[in-house]
Write a protein that holds these residues in place. Structure first.
Motif, PDB file in Angstrom:
ATOM      1  N   PRO A  70     -63.106 -25.393  67.680  1.00 11.71           N
ATOM      2  CA  PRO A  70     -62.455 -26.695  67.438  1.00 11.71           C
ATOM      3  C   PRO A  70     -63.261 -27.610  66.530  1.00 11.71           C
ATOM      4  N   SER A 113     -57.866 -24.763  74.271  1.00 14.67           N
ATOM      5  CA  SER A 113     -59.167 -24.867  73.607  1.00 14.67           C
ATOM      6  C   SER A 113     -59.524 -26.317  73.323  1.00 14.67           C
ATOM      7  N   ILE A 129     -58.979 -23.101  64.466  1.00 13.34           N
ATOM      8  CA  ILE A 129     -59.334 -24.344  65.155  1.00 13.34           C
ATOM      9  C   ILE A 129     -59.343 -24.123  66.669  1.00 13.34           C
ATOM     10  N   GLN A 130     -58.448 -23.246  67.144  1.00 10.41           N
ATOM     11  CA  GLN A 130     -58.446 -22.965  68.577  1.00 10.41           C
ATOM     12  C   GLN A 130     -59.774 -22.347  68.992  1.00 10.41           C
ATOM     13  N   LYS A 131     -60.256 -21.480  68.132  1.00  9.15           N
ATOM     14  CA  LYS A 131     -61.469 -20.737  68.475  1.00  9.15           C
ATOM     15  C   LYS A 131     -62.694 -21.644  68.338  1.00  9.15           C
ATOM     16  N   PHE A 184     -52.264 -22.573  72.995  1.00  4.68           N
ATOM     17  CA  PHE A 184     -53.527 -22.350  72.283  1.00  4.68           C
ATOM     18  C   PHE A 184     -54.284 -23.665  72.097  1.00  4.68           C
ATOM     19  N   ALA A 185     -53.565 -24.677  71.675  1.00  2.00           N
ATOM     20  CA  ALA A 185     -54.252 -25.913  71.281  1.00  2.00           C
ATOM     21  C   ALA A 185     -54.862 -26.606  72.498  1.00  2.00           C
ATOM     22  N   PHE A 220     -47.804 -22.891  70.754  1.00  5.87           N
ATOM     23  CA  PHE A 220     -48.730 -23.750  70.005  1.00  5.87           C
ATOM     24  C   PHE A 220     -49.587 -24.567  70.976  1.00  5.87           C
ATOM     25  N   ILE A 256     -54.979 -22.730  61.814  1.00  2.82           N
ATOM     26  CA  ILE A 256     -54.535 -23.240  63.110  1.00  2.82           C
ATOM     27  C   ILE A 256     -55.163 -22.404  64.227  1.00  2.82           C
ATOM     28  N   LEU A 257     -55.181 -21.087  64.032  1.00  7.77           N
ATOM     29  CA  LEU A 257     -55.794 -20.230  65.052  1.00  7.77           C
ATOM     30  C   LEU A 257     -57.304 -20.434  65.096  1.00  7.77           C
TER      31      LEU A 257
END
Lengths: 562, 401
Positions: free
Chosen positions: A549, B155, A545-547, B151-152, B148, A542-543
């Motif tokens: 995508p 980005s 994907i933030q970095k 962050f989501a 959540f 999950i983290l």
């Protein structure tokens, strides 16, 4: 050099070339010199010793003395008598006080001579007395047998005996062990005996200091957990009982063994990770095509895997019913069938549902989820909700040791199979006309259509291909997982994670993603536990994907936009 | 001022809905408590609880509709916020048991005594107070959604990717809550509740009270959601749904709008969960199962995405169907549910309410409201519903990836 395998493996190393003759000669010589005295006794000489077992009656000390004198002969022929005694099958004949092994049969007992193994007639129930044993005697018998079986003719038995001597580390076993060591011809077993001797020496404070230092070295060379336990026991012994030099040597050796073991453990974890990764790869690679190449979210992908597994089950049932001799081939027969079944279902889904939903990925997701529920329920209705038994052909079962690694064949074949499937898919996409058309449609649908590619047809075939590969994965997974209607559910989230992590639209990304996640998962397990490890992996993704995508291997260029 | 804000959210449809809800909230408990058991008008207690459950689900569906229908965020993990709210309430109810538990420990819940724990974990402190639990019901799901979403959205994780990681989030929580070490009762969850605010939880009066509370919460949730979507903020949300990049280029901070509505929605889901637990009497990790969250989405889709009332109708209808099917034909329920997913997405993309509205207006539905991911420009000219135009899909020039 750190990756040195534990010494057990060495026992199977062939003797150095040129030396065997000499070794044989030496071995024979040793045999004659050391064992000669004990072996010289004839069965006649042993007889009184065996009969002495029957003199004790309720005086267990007397019986123990008799056991001790039998053990001192060092003759393997007394083993059956001692074993029978321990089992309570040894009887003394009242008439002449002779001792026999008795088995209940007919009206009384069938007697056999304990030394020669010949039948010695029958005895009425009242004519014989059972020789009584207690726990103390049984222990004495075990020790005696430990020494005796060291001289057995059967190498496997000798090996087992050495191991039990090693485990017990009883100083009293030193003498018979040394005698057996001198007589031993098999270099592997001799090595084991030296190790057992070393362990006993470490357990004997009265032994010579130099010998004990050598013993530390021997155990270090053995390098497994048992050796580590023996050495750590020495390190942890109270002050004043152990010579400081010896303690230092033991600590050093224990450290070296620990390091070596840790490396093997890491290697084992890598293997488990590869194995898990290959399973993930199999489950995800079909998804990588439908999701990655086509942009279609297929939540029913897991059910395609399940269909493949059930196809395997049906094929095996048919083979069991009609052609049992083909069972070894059942998986090979199931592979193409599973591909066809899943591909056909996939094609039907594409034609009936998904083609109306192109460009609306969220709706596709919901519709395919609905399909997955229906497929699950259909299978549950047809085959029942319980797990189905899918057998493994002989060549899939078993395991092998590579150094300190334990590798089971089914896992090994699945790793190989996953890589083969991956390679085949890659070739299909890059080298075939169909692959070319598929990539063309992916990159620019309109242009591809203008060039004469039938894009709806390509869509259907691509979806069928992705589903078919899921079916093949089902054949492999049926070997390591429970075949139940819920089989696919367990994989769907993991496979999505793999595809998203690796990067959509890139098969290499899927490969790297699957193996990375598999290995990371297995490395976290010992520290965090299986469940928490998985949670951590999910949080990590999950983290991640933030970095990034678009995953590890993101597509670059214009194709990325929308 | 707040009243004025809330009143602005009222139109005729909302008024009708609120009136019906108020009538239900009065009539159902009345018929349960005031009529004798044999009478034809009597509503048995189990039915009150069942209806209360439906209303909780309706609130949950409303929260999903708020983000999916109006902002295009398809969360497949909203069950997680629901369950977290439920756990917060469950912890309060657990502390209320006191010495009446099997082990009779005044502080530790039974499962902790069973696991041989000596002291209460720090995160269980305060839950003996109702106000604290009530704050946590809002705060815990809200905070998780905020972090959540922060962050989501920052980005720019959108569309399918967001759906998949929300699913991963609830799956991770599912696995985590299954562990005994977490201190939430592991596999069994929290159950055996005795009373709430001093009222015995099995009592008919308490149940009726909980039902009224749920109806009030649903009404409030509807009002708030309705105000949000009618405000200028709501217009921006719809703009984000239909053309996110364009909205961003116009100078709106898209991620802030998304974050706000996502957090609000999570709080609503948490309240729904908190009301659900005392009525059902148990909360366990299976509430986190990804399948549950996806099911919520289908309630919204059935009722009509982007119509607040539709989410409520959809939740009640589908759950009524589920109750009926699992009672009469349990084998067929999954077929029916699966078929519903397929049929609604293919044939009824606007849901019951959306289609009914379109028919009411006497013309074919135009505009982007139901086509979702397409941009205004692309789908504006698409007069045919997608199911009637099979060629429209694959021929679309750019497919969302």
């Amino acid at each position: 050099m750190l990756f040195r395998p534990p010494a057990i493996r060495r026992s199977r190393r062939p003797a150095t070339r040129g030396l065997p003759g000499l070794l044989l000669l030496l071995g024979c010589l040793a045999l004659f010199l050391a064992a000669g005295a004990a072996r010289a006794q004839e069965a006649g000489d042993l007889r009184p010793l065996v009969d002495a077992l029957g003199q004790g009656g309720f005086d267990f000390d007397k019986t123990e003395t008799a056991i001790g004198s039998l053990a001192e002969t060092g003759d393997p022929r007394v083993v059956p008598a001692l074993e029978a005694l321990s089992e309570g099958d040894l009887y003394v004949r009242k008439a002449d006080h002779a001792v026999f092994i008795g088995k209940r049969g007919g009206a009384g007992y069938q007697l056999t001579d304990p030394l020669t193994g010949e039948a010695a007639g029958e005895a009425a129930r009242g004519a014989v007395d059972k020789i009584r044993v207690n726990n103390n005697l049984r222990r004495a018998i075990r020790t005696a047998l430990g020494g005796l079986t060291l001289r057995s003719r059967d190498p496997a038995q000798r090996r087992a005996a050495v191991q039990s001597v090693f485990d017990a580390a009883d100083p009293e076993a030193l003498e018979p062990l040394e005698a057996a060591l001198a007589a031993e011809k098999d270099p592997g077993i001799a090595e084991l005996m030296r190790e057992a001797r070393a362990r006993i020496l470490l357990n004997t404070p009265s032994a010579d200091a130099g010998d004990r230092l050598d013993a530390v070295e021997t155990l270090r060379a053995r390098g497994d957990r048992d050796a580590l336990a023996a050495l750590s026991g020495l390190v942890a012994a109270p002050d004043g009982k152990v010579d400081p030099a010896l303690r230092a040597a033991a600590a050093k050796a224990a450290g070296a063994i620990k390091e070596n073991l840790a490396l093997w453990e890491a290697a084992q974890n890598v293997w488990y990770g590869l194995s898990l990764g290959s399973v993930l790869l199999l489950a995800a690679i079909g998804l990588a095509i439908t999701f990655g190449v086509m942009g279609v979210i297929n939540m029913a992908h897991g059910e395609m895997v399940m269909l493949g597994a059930y196809t395997t089950f049906v094929v095996q049932q048919a083979i069991r019913g009609w052609a049992p001799e083909l069972f070894a081939w059942s998986l090979w027969i199931a592979l193409p069938l599973a591909f066809l079944v899943s591909a056909a279902v996939g094609a039907a889904i594409e034609r009936c549902v998904i083609r109306f939903l192109y460009g609306r990925p969220l709706e596709t997701l919901l519709a395919t989820w609905g399909l997955s529920l229906m497929l699950q329920q259909a299978v549950r209705t047809l085959f029942g909700p319980t797990n189905k038994e899918v057998g493994a052909p002989d060549w899939m079962s078993g395991a092998t040791h590579v150094g300190g690694l334990l590798i089971t064949y089914n896992r090994l074949y699945i790793v190989i199979f996953a890589l083969l499937v991956f390679a085949a898919l890659l070739v299909l996409l890059k080298r075939s006309a169909f692959g070319l058309q598929m990539r063309a449609v992916t990159q620019n649908r309109r242009m591809a259509a203008s060039m004469g590619i039938r894009t709806p047809w390509t869509d259907m075939l691509t979806f069928a291909l992705g589903s078919g590969i899921a079916g093949i994965a089902g054949v492999a997974l049926s070997q390591i997982d429970n075949v139940s209607p819920n089989l696919g559910q367990g994989y769907i989230i993991d496979s999505f994670m793999v595809v998203v992590f690796g990067g959509v639209g890139n098969l290499w990304g899927t490969l790297v993603g699957a193996f990375t996640l598999g290995i990371v998962n297995k490395f976290l397990e010992p520290y965090a536990g299986a469940v928490l490890g998985k949670v951590l992996v999910l949080v990590f993704i999950i983290l991640f994907i933030q970095k990034r995508p678009r995953g590890l291997f993101a597509l670059k260029g214009r194709a990325v936009d929308q | 001022m707040i009243t004025a804000f809330l009143l602005r959210g009222l139109d005729r449809r909302a008024l009708v809905f609120l009136a019906v809800l108020a009538a239900v909230a009065v009539v159902v408990p009345l018929l349960n408590l005031a009529t004798p058991a044999g009478s034809g008008l009597h509503i048995p207690s189990y039915a009150v609880t069942l209806l209360g459950k439906y209303l909780c689900y309706a609130l949950l569906a409303l929260s999903v509709d708020l983000i999916w229908g109006f902002c295009g965020i398809l969360s497949l993990g909203h069950g997680a916020f629901f369950a977290l709210g439920g756990y917060a309430m469950g912890m309060y109810l657990m502390r209320q048991i006191g010495t009446r538990g099997v082990y009779g420990n005044p502080v530790l819940p039974d499962f902790m005594v069973f696991l041989n724990w000596k002291t209460l974990p720090w995160y269980w402190h305060g839950f003996d107070q109702f106000w604290f639990a009530a704050v946590m019901v809002l705060l815990v799901p809200g905070l998780l959604a905020f972090v959540f979403g922060w962050f989501a959205f920052r980005s720019r994780v959108t569309g399918v990717y967001l759906s998949i990681i929300t699913q991963a989030m609830t799956f991770a929580l599912l696995l985590a809550f299954f562990r005994n070490d977490m201190g939430f009762g592991g596999n069994n969850g929290l159950t055996d509740f005795k009373d709430i605010l001093g009222f015995p939880i099995q009592d008919e009066g308490t149940r009726a009270g909980l039902f009224v509370a749920t109806a009030v919460a649903l009404g409030l949730g509807y009002l708030i959601a309705s105000c949000v979507v009618r405000s200028k903020l709501g217009r921006v949300l719809v703009a984000v749904r239909d053309a996110e990049s364009r909205t961003r280029f116009l100078g709106y901070r898209v991620e802030m709008y998304k974050l706000f509505v996502f957090t609000l929605s999570a709080c609503m889901a948490g309240v729904a969960g908190a009301l659900y637990v005392p009525q059902i009497g148990i909360i366990n990790p299976s509430e986190f199962a990804p399948a549950n969250s996806i099911e919520v989405v289908i309630w919204v889709a059935v009722g009509g995405r982007g119509t607040l009332i539709g989410a409520i109708i959809g939740a009640i209808l589908v759950n009524f169907g589920k109750t009926w099917f699992t009672g009469v034909l349990p084998e067929l329920w999954l077929f029916a549910l699966g078929g519903l997913f397929v049929a609604v997405t293919l044939l009824l993309p606007k849901g019951i309410v959306g289609t009914a509205t379109a028919l009411w207006r006497g013309r074919r539905w135009r505009g982007p409201a139901a086509t979702g991911e397409g941009t205004l420009a692309e789908s504006g000219g698409d007069a045919e519903p997608p199911a009637a135009a099979p060629a429209a899909g694959p021929a679309a020039p750019e497919r969302a990836s």
